[in-house]
Design an enzyme around this catalytic site. Sequence first.
Site, PDB file in Angstrom:
ATOM      1  N   HIS A  38      -7.543   3.863  -0.821  1.00  0.00           N
ATOM      2  CA  HIS A  38      -7.614   2.585  -1.547  1.00  0.00           C
ATOM      3  C   HIS A  38      -7.687   2.817  -3.057  1.00  0.00           C
ATOM      4  O   HIS A  38      -8.327   2.065  -3.785  1.00  0.00           O
ATOM      5  CB  HIS A  38      -8.779   1.719  -1.040  1.00  0.00           C
ATOM      6  CG  HIS A  38      -8.521   1.186   0.349  1.00  0.00           C
ATOM      7  ND1 HIS A  38      -7.742   0.076   0.585  1.00  0.00           N
ATOM      8  CD2 HIS A  38      -8.884   1.648   1.568  1.00  0.00           C
ATOM      9  CE1 HIS A  38      -7.665  -0.144   1.891  1.00  0.00           C
ATOM     10  NE2 HIS A  38      -8.343   0.820   2.517  1.00  0.00           N
ATOM     11  N   GLY A 130      -2.427   3.874  11.685  1.00  0.00           N
ATOM     12  CA  GLY A 130      -2.850   4.214  10.325  1.00  0.00           C
ATOM     13  C   GLY A 130      -2.201   5.490   9.813  1.00  0.00           C
ATOM     14  O   GLY A 130      -2.674   6.107   8.869  1.00  0.00           O
ATOM     15  N   SER A 132       1.062   5.506   8.916  1.00  0.00           N
ATOM     16  CA  SER A 132       2.245   5.043   8.181  1.00  0.00           C
ATOM     17  C   SER A 132       3.513   5.023   9.017  1.00  0.00           C
ATOM     18  O   SER A 132       4.573   5.467   8.568  1.00  0.00           O
ATOM     19  CB  SER A 132       2.493   5.889   6.933  1.00  0.00           C
ATOM     20  OG  SER A 132       1.504   5.638   6.011  1.00  0.00           O
ATOM     21  N   SER A 133       3.406   4.472  10.213  1.00  0.00           N
ATOM     22  CA  SER A 133       4.626   4.306  11.001  1.00  0.00           C
ATOM     23  C   SER A 133       5.583   3.369  10.280  1.00  0.00           C
ATOM     24  O   SER A 133       6.810   3.531  10.380  1.00  0.00           O
ATOM     25  CB  SER A 133       4.287   3.770  12.393  1.00  0.00           C
ATOM     26  OG  SER A 133       3.480   2.610  12.287  1.00  0.00           O
ATOM     27  N   ASP A 178       2.222   5.689   0.825  1.00  0.00           N
ATOM     28  CA  ASP A 178       2.858   6.027   2.097  1.00  0.00           C
ATOM     29  C   ASP A 178       4.350   6.312   1.929  1.00  0.00           C
ATOM     30  O   ASP A 178       4.886   7.265   2.502  1.00  0.00           O
ATOM     31  CB  ASP A 178       2.648   4.880   3.103  1.00  0.00           C
ATOM     32  CG  ASP A 178       1.180   4.530   3.267  1.00  0.00           C
ATOM     33  OD1 ASP A 178       0.325   5.332   2.836  1.00  0.00           O
ATOM     34  OD2 ASP A 178       0.890   3.450   3.805  1.00  0.00           O
ATOM     35  N   TYR A 228      -6.898  -6.357   3.581  1.00  0.00           N
ATOM     36  CA  TYR A 228      -6.312  -5.449   2.591  1.00  0.00           C
ATOM     37  C   TYR A 228      -6.063  -6.191   1.275  1.00  0.00           C
ATOM     38  O   TYR A 228      -6.462  -5.743   0.197  1.00  0.00           O
ATOM     39  CB  TYR A 228      -5.023  -4.843   3.157  1.00  0.00           C
ATOM     40  CG  TYR A 228      -4.393  -3.785   2.292  1.00  0.00           C
ATOM     41  CD1 TYR A 228      -4.719  -2.446   2.448  1.00  0.00           C
ATOM     42  CD2 TYR A 228      -3.473  -4.128   1.299  1.00  0.00           C
ATOM     43  CE1 TYR A 228      -4.143  -1.474   1.653  1.00  0.00           C
ATOM     44  CE2 TYR A 228      -2.892  -3.163   0.500  1.00  0.00           C
ATOM     45  CZ  TYR A 228      -3.213  -1.837   0.684  1.00  0.00           C
ATOM     46  OH  TYR A 228      -2.649  -0.871  -0.103  1.00  0.00           O
TER      47      TYR A 228
HETATM   48  C1  GLA Z   1      -2.366   1.631   3.429  1.00  0.00           C
HETATM   49  C2  GLA Z   1      -1.407   1.309   2.284  1.00  0.00           C
HETATM   50  C3  GLA Z   1      -1.475   2.372   1.196  1.00  0.00           C
HETATM   51  C4  GLA Z   1      -2.903   2.649   0.762  1.00  0.00           C
HETATM   52  C5  GLA Z   1      -3.807   2.868   1.981  1.00  0.00           C
HETATM   53  C6  GLA Z   1      -5.257   2.993   1.594  1.00  0.00           C
HETATM   54  O1  GLA Z   1      -1.940   2.782   4.093  1.00  0.00           O
HETATM   55  O2  GLA Z   1      -0.094   1.217   2.765  1.00  0.00           O
HETATM   56  O3  GLA Z   1      -0.676   1.993   0.101  1.00  0.00           O
HETATM   57  O4  GLA Z   1      -3.388   1.622  -0.052  1.00  0.00           O
HETATM   58  O5  GLA Z   1      -3.676   1.815   2.924  1.00  0.00           O
HETATM   59  O6  GLA Z   1      -5.463   4.137   0.858  1.00  0.00           O
END
Ligand code: GLA
Length: 391
Positions: A38, A130, A132-133, A178, A228
């Site tokens: 974050h 979590g 990044s699919s 990501d 978020y």
């Molecule tokens: C998700 C978002 C990223 C980042 C993370 C937290 O994966 O896609 O850009 O903000 O949360 O670090």
Amino acid sequence: MTLNELGNLVAERFTQTYGRPPRWIAAAPGRVNVIGEHTDYNDGFVFPMAIDRYTVIAAAPAGEAPARVQLRSTVGNGPASIDLAQPLKPAPKGTWYNYPLGVLAGFAARGVKVPGFDALIHSTVPLGGGLSSSAALEVSTATLLETITGHKLDPVEKALLCQKAEHEYAGMPCGIMDQFISVMGRPDHLLLLDCRSRQTELVPMTDGAVELLITNTNVKHELTGGEYAKRRAQCEAAAKSLGVASLRDATAAQLEAAAGKTDPVAFRRARHVIGEIERTLQAAKAVRASNWAKVGELMYASHASLRDDYEVSCPELDAVVEIARGIGPAGGVYGCRMTGGGFGGCTVALVRAESVQAIADRIAADYEKRTGIKPSLFVSRPAAGATVLRA
Ligand code: GLA
């Protein structure tokens, strides 16, 4: 399975589905963030690596007018048919092909002409875990379109195009981490990314004595929900009340001095971000020095801050971290933290390579005992970013 073998498997599935072999195959990985959570949308630093889990897209020319793109996935999604003669716009929220659609729109916005094609998508990145699919799907689509059209994008522009697809087509106001790591990952390297200047440094991670162990809590992480966006807004408000452009520009001393005048929730959000940016830089230094005890300590501190100040953890993520801590350095665990956006998904632990199996078994057993949920665990070395497998 190597990436080439995975590509061959998807080629076979494509042939079964469409009755002819694919002409192009592209792949892009998921990621695990070692530390720096974050912080990306606060102009800070992040320190992720690509994992050897990929989204692969195989495609062949459709050869009929009017030009259209047909998308299917090996988990039974589709067919989605996209008419390239019409202006592209997002499908209803939650529609699975919004990610590739947003990337197609990004190419169209640059005036790149995309011919019709049929595509099959296959992914070994766990969905909603979590890892990044969604970035893997966007970046693999962009890599495929580069190959089909011959229009090669600069890596930064490519990552930004994919981030825009996620904002405008998936409705998730993500930062840049990501997509950057999915484009730029390199085997045996972590990526230190300055999210303000967008400068990157590949930091070698070749020490065979340690591994990164990923535990999927199998609690679905859902980021298109409002939490978020809410965190983002709270950070912006905190920066404003401190009189800085972003939390990157604020110091811990400055925040402490403003304690009485700052909303207590905004104060804690800012404390996380300011501390996490500092921890990320320290972790990069510690990785360069192979100081694994230090990296582990920073990971635990990151988790505590995400849990208490940023409030994006959940009981299942906390359970894995507590179990890891219980195993401790004597059992081969240096550190552990939640990774990615939070509210479920995965943890990442830095562990001694020779103990990794025993540690994985212990976490799996204790986690199931505590939560009643079976976790999935795997190890990944830092892997390659987006790759063209057939051009
Ligand atoms: C998700 C978002 C990223 C980042 C993370 C937290 O994966 O896609 O850009 O903000 O949360 O670090």
